[in-house]
Write a protein that holds these residues in place. Structure first.
Motif, PDB file in Angstrom:
ATOM      1  N   CYS A 195      21.628 -67.598 -40.924  1.00  0.00           N
ATOM      2  CA  CYS A 195      23.048 -67.459 -41.275  1.00  0.00           C
ATOM      3  C   CYS A 195      23.718 -66.305 -40.546  1.00  0.00           C
ATOM      4  O   CYS A 195      24.957 -66.245 -40.468  1.00  0.00           O
ATOM      5  N   ILE A 249      10.673 -71.053 -45.078  1.00  0.00           N
ATOM      6  CA  ILE A 249      11.937 -71.378 -44.419  1.00  0.00           C
ATOM      7  C   ILE A 249      12.071 -72.885 -44.256  1.00  0.00           C
ATOM      8  O   ILE A 249      11.224 -73.520 -43.615  1.00  0.00           O
ATOM      9  N   VAL A 268      19.428 -64.678 -52.003  1.00  0.00           N
ATOM     10  CA  VAL A 268      18.879 -65.366 -50.831  1.00  0.00           C
ATOM     11  C   VAL A 268      20.022 -66.046 -50.088  1.00  0.00           C
ATOM     12  O   VAL A 268      20.849 -66.740 -50.697  1.00  0.00           O
ATOM     13  N   PRO A 296      21.222 -68.392 -46.405  1.00  0.00           N
ATOM     14  CA  PRO A 296      20.657 -69.525 -45.663  1.00  0.00           C
ATOM     15  C   PRO A 296      19.915 -69.140 -44.382  1.00  0.00           C
ATOM     16  O   PRO A 296      19.988 -68.011 -43.883  1.00  0.00           O
ATOM     17  N   GLU A 297      19.252 -70.114 -43.851  1.00  0.00           N
ATOM     18  CA  GLU A 297      18.499 -70.018 -42.604  1.00  0.00           C
ATOM     19  C   GLU A 297      19.452 -69.703 -41.436  1.00  0.00           C
ATOM     20  O   GLU A 297      20.495 -70.336 -41.286  1.00  0.00           O
ATOM     21  N   VAL A 356      15.019 -69.880 -47.334  1.00  0.00           N
ATOM     22  CA  VAL A 356      16.263 -69.837 -46.559  1.00  0.00           C
ATOM     23  C   VAL A 356      16.306 -71.127 -45.756  1.00  0.00           C
ATOM     24  O   VAL A 356      15.407 -71.425 -44.984  1.00  0.00           O
ATOM     25  N   ASP A 363      22.748 -75.129 -52.953  1.00  0.00           N
ATOM     26  CA  ASP A 363      21.903 -74.035 -53.443  1.00  0.00           C
ATOM     27  C   ASP A 363      21.265 -74.424 -54.778  1.00  0.00           C
ATOM     28  O   ASP A 363      21.927 -75.022 -55.640  1.00  0.00           O
ATOM     29  N   ALA A 398      13.139 -64.860 -41.809  1.00  0.00           N
ATOM     30  CA  ALA A 398      13.861 -64.365 -42.981  1.00  0.00           C
ATOM     31  C   ALA A 398      13.556 -62.886 -43.100  1.00  0.00           C
ATOM     32  O   ALA A 398      12.388 -62.488 -43.186  1.00  0.00           O
ATOM     33  N   GLY A 423      18.652 -64.928 -43.130  1.00  0.00           N
ATOM     34  CA  GLY A 423      18.039 -65.626 -42.002  1.00  0.00           C
ATOM     35  C   GLY A 423      18.664 -65.242 -40.675  1.00  0.00           C
ATOM     36  O   GLY A 423      19.889 -65.073 -40.571  1.00  0.00           O
TER      37      GLY A 423
END
Length: 638
Positions: free
Chosen positions: A48, A169, A43, A45-46, A194, A242, A101, A88
């Motif tokens: 990203c 999210i 996974v 990040p948002e 995310v 994380d 996502a 993301g």
């Protein structure tokens, strides 16, 4: 994915704001690295692929199209990677911009999950750019593929039925009604998030508690990936925090303000077992959900996961002291209620100088204090016989004296010898009759003394002995209230040690420490040269192993092969595999054959998550077959 374990990963790449190609390369590199580490899900990040802090650049068509182009190249690169990725990015659907996502595997987009709760307070201004995502999935076209778009999407592994993935999210988790609740009730066992949570003082503690508690509340694995280095620091700093959690336990956590990947081996079998056990976890809210199937390889995984060899005992000194005080209070409060209810002003406890009877006497003394009763009304009875040693006898007497109870001595040698004569038992034949004759005589003495004073016999047997059936039926197996009934042997030691640490009497402390140092024994066989000759753990096996087996069997319903695998990890360097297997076979044999003893045990307070009361946690027929469990053990190759 042997035994239901799956390795998952959370990654924070170093990005450049608005440089989709650069960000794509970082994601691709980490995707390949995680695949090489046998992770089956990663996974990111948002947002990203663009950077979370693009601001009004999200309204620029060039950025949005560039992001889709970068996604296409990422999909191409993933075609030969057996790993499910979640990344993301911003995405336009039907003229509206969404924070999404994208879930993909081996070049195929499995689905797109939009953000549900769009924050627009304090430092967040997402509503300026993004729309709230729809729940009911619809079909859209993305990167030349038709795929599902909506929050009510689940991704189900067809060759590992327990793995069902749902996602949310960032802010979704902070909301009062997170989407992950619906996902879990619809069957999701793994949730990803995310995120682009900025850092402020103390926020990391709250973030970790939130992720951990959500995994516990939903009985799921939870993979949280946070934005980090490379995001704009104009007004905010992002920590790249994380987290990988499993049912309230944090398996892995990254250091803040660093980029990289963290891994966690999630036990799906444990999650599924816990959900089956909890009938209040109603998995029936699957309305409007679309399930997308996928497959992944199921090669064996070399576990990189801490397995606690003593699961009943907290690891830290502070937690252990707190647990011990809590358990002593539960035991004492249970006995207090029973004494008050029956109007008993007297208690009778058989004292052997061993751990269990010591703990029972300590608990009884505390219960009498709570009731304002004189400890002199506690009749502590020592009953020496053929196997009693000077060490245990002296410790028993000194313990009673230091606690201020009344010491009674009833030597049962003559009574037992007469009984042997009556039934024709050869006193030189040290068999089960020889041993149990002594145990039952002691129980008769205790019961009759209780009748004399209108008192109550306090049981001393512990949870580990109940599991193994290491008790004489209608002997030490019987009492009027069993205060130790749900306390495992490995914890009994720490409870006595805790009492030794907090008591004010130096003499009492020394006695308790010597009792702790005495080998566990029923002392039913004559000593050799004054020393204990009958050591319980030589006969039935180490209690720390049996408690480990019991915990994983009872708490999570693990099959023998899985427990054996975990035990080898937990006790590496302490017990070789053949010894673990030997005592496992003994454990299962005794557990099944001795159920009849557990079916009629006295009342006693439950103190932890594992108990064997036939009125509470464990209802098992006394004649159930152990064939399935023994057959699995026979298949184990060392």
């Amino acid at each position: 994915m042997k035994d239901g374990f799956i390795r998952v990963a959370a990654a924070t790449p170093e990005i450049q704001v608005a440089d989709c190609e650069y960000n794509r390369k970082q994601v691709e590199r980490m995707l390949k690295e995680a695949c090489g580490q046998k992770a089956r899900m990663i996974v990111f990040p948002e947002l990203c692929m663009t950077g979370y802090t693009c601001g009004d650049l999200f309204l620029q068509e060039l950025l949005l199209t560039s992001c889709v182009d970068a996604l296409e190249r990422l999909l191409e690169a993933s075609e030969n990677m057996d790993i499910l990725g979640v990344v993301g990015m911003p995405l336009t659907v039907n003229g509206k911009l969404y924070n999404v996502a994208v879930v993909f595997k081996e070049g195929v987009i499995l689905g797109v999950i939009p953000k549900t709760f769009i924050p627009n307070y304090s430092e967040f201004y997402e509503a300026r750019h993004f729309e709230r995502g729809p729940e009911k999935p619809i079909l859209i076209s993305l990167a030349g593929q038709e795929t599902w778009f909506g929050t009510h999407l689940l991704f189900a592994c067809t060759n590992l039925p327990g793995l069902v993935i749902g996602g949310e999210i960032c802010e979704d988790l902070w909301a009062p009604n997170p989407p992950s609740i619906s996902h879990a009730l619809a069957g999701a066992t793994m949730i990803f998030n995310v995120s682009a949570s900025d850092e402020t003082t103390g926020k990391d503690v709250y973030r970790k508690e939130l992720v951990n508690s959500q995994s516990a509340r939903l009985i799921c694995g939870y993979v949280y990936a946070g934005a980090g280095e490379g995001e704009s620091t104009t007004d905010l700093v992002f920590p790249g925090h994380d987290l990988i959690c499993e049912n309230g336990v944090c398996l892995s956590e990254s250091r803040r303000f660093e980029t990289g990947i963290v891994y966690g081996d999630v036990d799906l079998g444990r999650l599924l077992s816990e959900r089956r056990r909890m009938n209040t976890f109603n998995q029936n809210e699957d309305r409007d959900y679309v399930r997308v199937g996928f497959e992944m390889s199921s090669e064996p995984l070399e576990l990189n996961r801490y397995v606690d060899p003593r699961p009943f005992v907290p690891a830290s000194d502070e937690d252990r002291r707190k647990r011990c005080e809590e358990i002593l209070s539960i035991q004492a409060m249970g006995l207090k209620k029973r004494l008050a209810h029956t109007h008993c002003k007297n208690a009778v406890v058989g004292i052997s100088g061993g751990l269990d009877s010591t703990l029972a006497l300590l608990v009884t003394a505390r219960a009498f204090d709570l009731l304002g009763l004189d400890r002199k009304e506690i009749k502590a009875v020592t009953m020496p016989c053929f196997g009693t040693t000077d060490r245990t006898y002296n410790n028993a007497c000194q313990l009673v004296h230091e606690l201020g109870a009344q010491l009674l001595e009833v030597n049962i040698r003559e009574a037992v010898a007469l009984h042997f004569k009556d039934i024709g038992q050869d006193p030189e034949k040290h068999d089960v009759t020889y041993e149990n004759g002594q145990a039952r005589e002691r129980t008769q003495v205790l019961m009759d003394l209780a009748n004399q004073c209108g008192g109550m016999v306090i049981g001393t047997g512990d949870l580990s002995e109940l599991a193994l059936g290491w008790a004489t039926y209608n002997g030490d197996h019987m009492s009027m209230y069993g205060v130790n009934a749900s306390v495992p042997k490995t914890l009994v030691r720490h409870l006595v040690r805790y009492y030794a640490d907090i008591c004010e009497s130096k003499t009492l402390r020394e006695v308790l420490l010597d009792i702790l140092d005495t080998p566990v024994s029923p002392e039913l066989i004559p000593p050799k040269e004054g020393e204990i000759s009958q050591k319980t753990e030589d006969l039935v096996g180490p209690y720390e192993l049996h408690d480990f087996f019991l915990y994983h069997m009872m708490r999570f319903g693990c099959p023998p092969a899985k427990i054996y695998r975990l035990a080898n990890i937990a006790f590496e360097g302490e017990y070789p595999p053949e010894i673990i297997l030997k005592w496992m076979k003994n454990f299962y044999h005794r557990f099944f054959t001795q159920q009849f003893k557990r079916s009629c045990i006295p009342d006693g307070p439950k103190v932890g998550s594992v108990a064997l009361s036939p009125r509470g946690d464990w209802r098992m027929p006394s004649d159930a077959s152990a064939h399935l469990w023994k057959a699995e053990l026979e298949k184990i190759q060392i």
